[in-house]
Design a protein around this motif. Structure first.
Motif, mmCIF file in Angstrom:
data_model
loop_
_atom_site.group_PDB
_atom_site.id
_atom_site.type_symbol
_atom_site.label_atom_id
_atom_site.label_comp_id
_atom_site.label_asym_id
_atom_site.label_seq_id
_atom_site.Cartn_x
_atom_site.Cartn_y
_atom_site.Cartn_z
ATOM 1 N N SER A 1 -9.880 -1.019 2.541
ATOM 2 C CA SER A 1 -9.007 -0.367 1.829
ATOM 3 C C SER A 1 -9.953 0.518 0.612
ATOM 4 O O SER A 1 -10.563 -0.560 0.083
ATOM 5 N N CYS B 1 -10.801 0.470 -6.347
ATOM 6 C CA CYS B 1 -11.762 0.779 -7.821
ATOM 7 C C CYS B 1 -12.198 -0.368 -8.367
ATOM 8 O O CYS B 1 -11.678 -1.436 -8.221
ATOM 9 N N GLN C 1 -12.393 8.237 -0.837
ATOM 10 C CA GLN C 1 -11.140 8.451 -1.368
ATOM 11 C C GLN C 1 -11.170 9.660 -2.569
ATOM 12 O O GLN C 1 -11.811 9.179 -3.457
ATOM 13 N N ALA D 1 -1.122 -6.541 2.034
ATOM 14 C CA ALA D 1 -0.743 -7.839 2.659
ATOM 15 C C ALA D 1 -0.964 -8.089 3.917
ATOM 16 O O ALA D 1 -0.113 -9.049 4.581
ATOM 17 N N ARG E 1 -7.448 -6.906 -0.839
ATOM 18 C CA ARG E 1 -7.820 -8.240 -1.650
ATOM 19 C C ARG E 1 -7.971 -9.368 -0.382
ATOM 20 O O ARG E 1 -8.953 -10.118 -0.906
HETATM 21 C C1 LIG Z 1 -8.971 -4.086 -7.330
HETATM 22 C C2 LIG Z 1 -8.367 -3.019 -6.340
HETATM 23 C C3 LIG Z 1 -8.479 -1.549 -6.671
HETATM 24 C C4 LIG Z 1 -8.007 -0.710 -6.013
HETATM 25 N N1 LIG Z 1 -8.188 0.549 -5.843
HETATM 26 C C5 LIG Z 1 -7.441 1.460 -5.071
HETATM 27 C C6 LIG Z 1 -7.910 2.840 -5.051
HETATM 28 O O1 LIG Z 1 -8.955 3.356 -5.529
HETATM 29 N N2 LIG Z 1 -7.204 3.746 -4.361
HETATM 30 C C7 LIG Z 1 -5.973 3.329 -3.791
HETATM 31 O O2 LIG Z 1 -5.399 4.260 -2.757
HETATM 32 N N3 LIG Z 1 -5.627 2.077 -3.605
HETATM 33 C C8 LIG Z 1 -6.554 0.980 -4.425
HETATM 34 N N4 LIG Z 1 -5.800 -0.186 -4.415
HETATM 35 C C9 LIG Z 1 -4.911 -0.518 -3.354
HETATM 36 C C10 LIG Z 1 -5.465 -1.008 -2.188
HETATM 37 O O3 LIG Z 1 -6.268 -0.079 -1.378
HETATM 38 C C11 LIG Z 1 -4.495 -1.607 -1.244
HETATM 39 O O4 LIG Z 1 -3.551 -0.721 -0.837
HETATM 40 C C12 LIG Z 1 -3.620 -2.738 -1.911
HETATM 41 O O5 LIG Z 1 -4.133 -3.631 -2.626
HETATM 42 C C13 LIG Z 1 -2.885 -3.393 -0.711
HETATM 43 O O6 LIG Z 1 -3.639 -4.075 0.061
HETATM 44 P P1 LIG Z 1 -3.977 -5.547 -0.035
HETATM 45 O O7 LIG Z 1 -2.731 -6.272 0.244
HETATM 46 O O8 LIG Z 1 -4.807 -5.950 1.216
HETATM 47 O O9 LIG Z 1 -4.661 -5.741 -1.032
HETATM 48 C C14 LIG Z 1 -6.687 -0.924 -4.844
HETATM 49 C C15 LIG Z 1 -6.404 -2.463 -4.834
HETATM 50 C C16 LIG Z 1 -6.947 -3.444 -5.565
HETATM 51 C C17 LIG Z 1 -6.602 -4.869 -5.599
#
Ligand SMILES: Cc1cc2nc3c(=O)[nH]c(=O)nc-3n(C[C@H](O)[C@H](O)[C@H](O)COP(=O)(O)O)c2cc1C
Length: 375
Positions: free
Chosen positions: A24, A27, A101, A308, A331
């Motif tokens: 995913s 940033c 993105q 998640a 994450r």
């Molecule tokens: C450090 C960090 C940076 C993120 N940056 C972006 C981003 O650039 N664009 C976006 O759409 N979501 C961003 N997200 C959200 C993630 O892409 C993802 O949708 C969200 O963390 C849920 O997924 P997870 O539970 O696997 O972490 C970011 C999340 C984290 C933790």
């Protein structure tokens, strides 16, 4: 046994992903004037060796002021192309496809990095001074935050052009997929949500009018991309706030996005106020999967589930039961960069070691055989 659904290939337009596991966008807040740095090379170099089907580079600003923070990457200038190409080439060398993105942070721009508090920048001078934020209406993200400049129609048209130019640069960098960032309270989401959009011209009012800018941008990006290249759109499927977007709005948007040639809806949520994802205490494993499932069923568009997704069996169930076509992980890939390898082992893939590059697989496969023999 047969190949688990998670490890089956997926073809979207002319692009085939070797499996359904996607990094995913994340940033990193380590860019300099939008340019990638050694951090990004290490970060993506690391993930390029993990056997992902597709990896996304973080939200990259289509304009300088479209960044969330001073540390965000950009694709607003041709000088950004070479660094991005370096990342793409690393993934390609390992058989992983690479997407970018592209987005504009809108009224959520001009913020501090997360570890500096993530709030709106308050300094009005110096090298990292606050800059003018923009939005559909003069409504701040929350009380005490700056009021966005209300975009005129000609400024809206300039932004569509900025997305087009960013798409052109992304093609030059060699990306396989472009994802339009339409989620998390940023510019396109702020036009779609009735919470932030109270315009009375053709960009506001009815649901159809509020989706005008998202659709103009999606169409413009689609038109720049070759026919065989997929374009994704990340939406916040619900605002989770009184008077905000609900899943029926997201289904309606997804139908229209499909009509203008968007191939995959990346189903996120939240961001209208506060942290990008819905309130932290509502996060449970797979909490946003129902959005991907509903949109896939009701809008007839391929979806990517995110949020998640932690366990291999959980991911396998999402794909095998047709809730989504792809799963995105953020994450958990930080916690376990070898997630695809461990998932292949957990799901009984015939030769799980082959998920990893040959340089690692060679030794791990032999070690496993020796350990088996000596068990
Ligand atoms: C450090 C960090 C940076 C993120 N940056 C972006 C981003 O650039 N664009 C976006 O759409 N979501 C961003 N997200 C959200 C993630 O892409 C993802 O949708 C969200 O963390 C849920 O997924 P997870 O539970 O696997 O972490 C970011 C999340 C984290 C933790």
């Amino acid at each position: 046994m047969g190949t688990p659904a998670l490890f089956s290939p997926l073809t979207v337009r002319g692009l085939t992903l070797k499996n359904r596991i996607v990094l995913s966008p994340m940033c990193q807040y380590q860019a300099e004037e939008g340019h990638i740095t050694d951090w990004h090379v290490a970060h993506h170099g690391h993930f390029s060796m993990t056997g992902l089907g597709l990896a996304f580079v973080e939200a990259s600003g289509v304009t300088r002021n479209g960044r969330i923070t001073y540390g965000c990457t950009g694709i607003w200038d041709d000088s950004h192309i070479a660094g991005m190409k370096k990342i793409v080439d690393m993934y390609h060398a390992r058989g992983t496809m690479c997407g970018i993105q592209i987005g504009h942070a809108g009224r959520r721009a001009s913020c501090e990095r997360p570890w500096q508090g993530a709030g709106s920048i308050e300094r009005d001078d110096g090298p990292e001074a606050a800059w003018q934020i923009i939005g559909p209406s003069a409504i701040p993200e929350r009380e005490g935050y700056p009021v966005p400049h209300v975009l005129t129609k000609s400024e809206i048209a300039d932004l569509v052009t900025a997305f087009e130019d960013a798409a052109r640069r992304s093609l030059k960098a060699g990306f396989d997929v472009i994802e339009v960032h339409g989620a998390h309270g940023y510019l396109l989401h702020s036009f779609f949500s009735p919470i932030s959009n109270q315009r009375t011209d053709e960009y506001g009012g009815s649901r159809q009018a509020r989706m005008r800018l998202p659709l103009e941008v999606a169409s413009a990006v689609r038109a720049i991309c070759p026919d065989d290249m997929p374009v994704f759109y990340r939406a916040s499927c619900v605002d989770g706030l009184q008077g905000g977007l609900v899943i029926e709005d997201a289904v309606a948007l997804a139908r229209e996005l499909k009509t203008v040639g968007i191939d995959v809806l990346d189903c996120s949520s939240g961001g209208m106020a506060g942290p990008a994802t819905l309130s932290k205490n509502r996060i449970t494993p797979g909490y946003m999967v129902p959005y991907a499932e509903t949109i896939r069923r009701d809008a007839g568009i391929a979806t990517m589930a995110v949020g998640a997704i932690i366990h291999a069996r959980q991911a396998e169930d999402i794909i095998a039961s047709g809730k989504a076509d792809l799963i995105a992980i953020a994450r958990e890939m930080m916690a376990d960069a070898n997630w695809p390898y461990h998932a292949a082992q957990a799901l009984g893939v015939d030769n799980p070691h082959a998920v990893l590059p040959e340089q690692y697989a060679f030794y791990l496969e032999r070690r496993a055989a020796v350990l088996d023999r000596n068990a």
